[in-house]
Design a protein around this motif. Structure first.
Motif, PDB file in Angstrom:
ATOM      1  N   VAL A   1       0.852  -1.186   0.000  1.00  0.00           N
ATOM      2  CA  VAL A   1       0.000   0.000   0.000  1.00  0.00           C
ATOM      3  C   VAL A   1       0.888   1.236   0.000  1.00  0.00           C
ATOM      4  O   VAL A   1       2.117   1.136   0.083  1.00  0.00           O
ATOM      5  CB  VAL A   1      -0.950   0.011   1.223  1.00  0.00           C
ATOM      6  CG1 VAL A   1      -1.940  -1.133   1.140  1.00  0.00           C
ATOM      7  CG2 VAL A   1      -0.166  -0.062   2.528  1.00  0.00           C
ATOM      8  N   ILE A   2       0.266   2.400  -0.070  1.00  0.00           N
ATOM      9  CA  ILE A   2       1.035   3.636  -0.210  1.00  0.00           C
ATOM     10  C   ILE A   2       1.947   3.866   0.989  1.00  0.00           C
ATOM     11  O   ILE A   2       3.105   4.267   0.834  1.00  0.00           O
ATOM     12  CB  ILE A   2       0.087   4.838  -0.408  1.00  0.00           C
ATOM     13  CG1 ILE A   2      -0.579   4.742  -1.787  1.00  0.00           C
ATOM     14  CG2 ILE A   2       0.837   6.153  -0.288  1.00  0.00           C
ATOM     15  CD1 ILE A   2      -1.564   5.841  -2.078  1.00  0.00           C
ATOM     16  N   SER A   3       1.460   3.615   2.195  1.00  0.00           N
ATOM     17  CA  SER A   3       2.267   3.886   3.391  1.00  0.00           C
ATOM     18  C   SER A   3       3.525   3.018   3.435  1.00  0.00           C
ATOM     19  O   SER A   3       4.609   3.502   3.775  1.00  0.00           O
ATOM     20  CB  SER A   3       1.432   3.674   4.653  1.00  0.00           C
ATOM     21  OG  SER A   3       0.912   2.359   4.701  1.00  0.00           O
ATOM     22  N   THR A   4       3.412   1.745   3.096  1.00  0.00           N
ATOM     23  CA  THR A   4       4.598   0.868   3.092  1.00  0.00           C
ATOM     24  C   THR A   4       5.525   1.232   1.946  1.00  0.00           C
ATOM     25  O   THR A   4       6.746   1.145   2.069  1.00  0.00           O
ATOM     26  CB  THR A   4       4.187  -0.610   2.987  1.00  0.00           C
ATOM     27  OG1 THR A   4       3.406  -0.815   1.799  1.00  0.00           O
ATOM     28  CG2 THR A   4       3.363  -1.030   4.186  1.00  0.00           C
ATOM     29  N   TYR A   5       4.952   1.645   0.824  1.00  0.00           N
ATOM     30  CA  TYR A   5       5.758   2.038  -0.340  1.00  0.00           C
ATOM     31  C   TYR A   5       6.578   3.294  -0.026  1.00  0.00           C
ATOM     32  O   TYR A   5       7.756   3.374  -0.368  1.00  0.00           O
ATOM     33  CB  TYR A   5       4.829   2.284  -1.524  1.00  0.00           C
ATOM     34  CG  TYR A   5       5.533   2.658  -2.804  1.00  0.00           C
ATOM     35  CD1 TYR A   5       6.240   1.705  -3.537  1.00  0.00           C
ATOM     36  CD2 TYR A   5       5.473   3.958  -3.296  1.00  0.00           C
ATOM     37  CE1 TYR A   5       6.869   2.049  -4.721  1.00  0.00           C
ATOM     38  CE2 TYR A   5       6.104   4.307  -4.474  1.00  0.00           C
ATOM     39  CZ  TYR A   5       6.799   3.351  -5.187  1.00  0.00           C
ATOM     40  OH  TYR A   5       7.426   3.699  -6.356  1.00  0.00           O
ATOM     41  N   VAL A   6       5.950   4.264   0.615  1.00  0.00           N
ATOM     42  CA  VAL A   6       6.656   5.497   0.986  1.00  0.00           C
ATOM     43  C   VAL A   6       7.809   5.190   1.941  1.00  0.00           C
ATOM     44  O   VAL A   6       8.901   5.746   1.824  1.00  0.00           O
ATOM     45  CB  VAL A   6       5.677   6.505   1.631  1.00  0.00           C
ATOM     46  CG1 VAL A   6       6.427   7.660   2.283  1.00  0.00           C
ATOM     47  CG2 VAL A   6       4.712   7.040   0.584  1.00  0.00           C
ATOM     48  N   TYR A   7       7.566   4.285   2.876  1.00  0.00           N
ATOM     49  CA  TYR A   7       8.626   3.899   3.817  1.00  0.00           C
ATOM     50  C   TYR A   7       9.809   3.270   3.088  1.00  0.00           C
ATOM     51  O   TYR A   7      10.971   3.627   3.329  1.00  0.00           O
ATOM     52  CB  TYR A   7       8.067   2.917   4.849  1.00  0.00           C
ATOM     53  CG  TYR A   7       9.127   2.227   5.675  1.00  0.00           C
ATOM     54  CD1 TYR A   7       9.781   2.901   6.705  1.00  0.00           C
ATOM     55  CD2 TYR A   7       9.492   0.906   5.407  1.00  0.00           C
ATOM     56  CE1 TYR A   7      10.760   2.272   7.458  1.00  0.00           C
ATOM     57  CE2 TYR A   7      10.466   0.272   6.155  1.00  0.00           C
ATOM     58  CZ  TYR A   7      11.104   0.956   7.174  1.00  0.00           C
ATOM     59  OH  TYR A   7      12.084   0.334   7.899  1.00  0.00           O
ATOM     60  N   LYS A   8       9.524   2.354   2.179  1.00  0.00           N
ATOM     61  CA  LYS A   8      10.603   1.659   1.481  1.00  0.00           C
ATOM     62  C   LYS A   8      11.375   2.591   0.554  1.00  0.00           C
ATOM     63  O   LYS A   8      12.610   2.539   0.494  1.00  0.00           O
ATOM     64  CB  LYS A   8      10.030   0.478   0.683  1.00  0.00           C
ATOM     65  CG  LYS A   8       9.441  -0.615   1.554  1.00  0.00           C
ATOM     66  CD  LYS A   8       8.728  -1.662   0.724  1.00  0.00           C
ATOM     67  CE  LYS A   8       8.064  -2.711   1.608  1.00  0.00           C
ATOM     68  NZ  LYS A   8       7.285  -3.695   0.814  1.00  0.00           N
ATOM     69  N   ILE A   9      10.648   3.450  -0.163  1.00  0.00           N
ATOM     70  CA  ILE A   9      11.308   4.359  -1.094  1.00  0.00           C
ATOM     71  C   ILE A   9      12.029   5.482  -0.359  1.00  0.00           C
ATOM     72  O   ILE A   9      13.166   5.841  -0.686  1.00  0.00           O
ATOM     73  CB  ILE A   9      10.274   4.960  -2.078  1.00  0.00           C
ATOM     74  CG1 ILE A   9       9.690   3.861  -2.964  1.00  0.00           C
ATOM     75  CG2 ILE A   9      10.907   6.038  -2.941  1.00  0.00           C
ATOM     76  CD1 ILE A   9      10.704   3.178  -3.855  1.00  0.00           C
TER      77      ILE A   9
END
Length: 285
Positions: free
Chosen positions: A236-244
């Protein structure tokens, strides 16, 4: 008394808005935010042009909508049921049991779920094994992720969320209840025509807030539940933002994604509030 909350919002809500500039700059640590070169909407275009990002947006929306449809009514039903219980001991026992998961750490909660769903020793697989069903790797099946996430959320949060509705039900006029009983109204009739209309403003306001957070799916639980097998439906967006942003140190791109997420939430909140104001008398503003 007003100064501490005002300072809280200034320090933790308004001052960090300065960092939104990162979404429009090619941020370099040595140059700082102000001196990093402007790139305009480069990172937004990069985000929208990636085919995989639409799948991530779809996952975010589906999980949030699923959470509202399946989880939002549960605290209301629980609060109404508890409000009708006459045994004080039984009522307090149920409240304690339903409130307890809310105070358990998310890490421990997810760890418990992994133990329950373990393919070899989990209680769920042992129970379905009694009916001749083969053991399932629930956490490794992408199609099961959303359902498991929603059920955990209901288990962990419904009891605590019911407190708000119990407080609203405490204000229901006893005279109305007695008048309904004298008129021969059944329990379900009293709930439908007396209790629910009284707590409707509370329900509407909480529903508006839930719709305004559709794009903000909880990070901790999803990140802990993710694995290589279910990533197609759990990203999801929140996990994607964390990883990126934090893992890959691409701060500008992650800020652009986060800003897009916040703008969508704001638009949904305004629309939900507008519709609530037009269709009823309850709204945030």
């Amino acid at each position: 008394m007003v100064i501490p909350p005002i300072l809280f919002f200034i320090v933790f809500s308004y001052m960090p808005m300065y960092g939104v500039l990162l979404a429009f700059k090619n941020y370099r640590v040595i140059d700082g935010i102000w001196h990093s070169p402007w790139v305009g909407l480069k990172y937004f275009e990069q985000f929208f042009q990636s085919p995989s990002n639409w799948r991530m947006i779809k996952n975010t929306i589906l999980i949030s909508v699923y959470s509202i449809l399946a989880g939002f009514p549960v605290p209301i039903i629980l609060a109404i049921a508890l409000n009708e219980v006459r045994s004080t001991l039984y009522k307090k026992t149920v409240q304690m049991v339903t409130y307890a998961p809310y105070f358990i750490s998310t890490v421990i909660l997810v760890g418990m779920v992994f133990q329950f769903l373990d393919p070899h020793a989990g209680i769920v697989n042992r129970m379905i094994g009694l009916f001749g069903i083969e053991a399932q790797n629930f956490m490794g099946r992408p199609e099961m992720f959303k359902t498991i996430y929603i059920l955990i959320g209901i288990w962990a949060g419904s009891g605590y969320a019911a407190i708000i509705y119990l407080a609203a039900l405490a204000g229901v006029s006893k005279d109305l209840q007695e008048a309904a009983i004298i008129d021969g109204a059944s329990l379900l009739r009293r709930i439908w025509h007396v209790d629910l209309p009284h707590i409707r403003p509370t329900i509407v306001i909480l529903l508006i807030l839930s719709i305004g957070n559709i794009m903000s799916v909880g990070f901790e639980m999803i990140y802990l539940m993710q694995n290589a097998l279910n990533i197609s439906t759990s990203e999801v967006i929140s996990t994607y933002v964390y990883k990126i942003g934090l893992v890959n140190s691409n701060f500008s791109f992650s800020t652009a994604v986060g800003l897009f997420n916040s703008v969508i939430n704001l638009v949904l909140l305004i629309m939900a509030n507008y519709l609530a104001r037009k269709t009823g008398n309850s709204s945030l503003w």
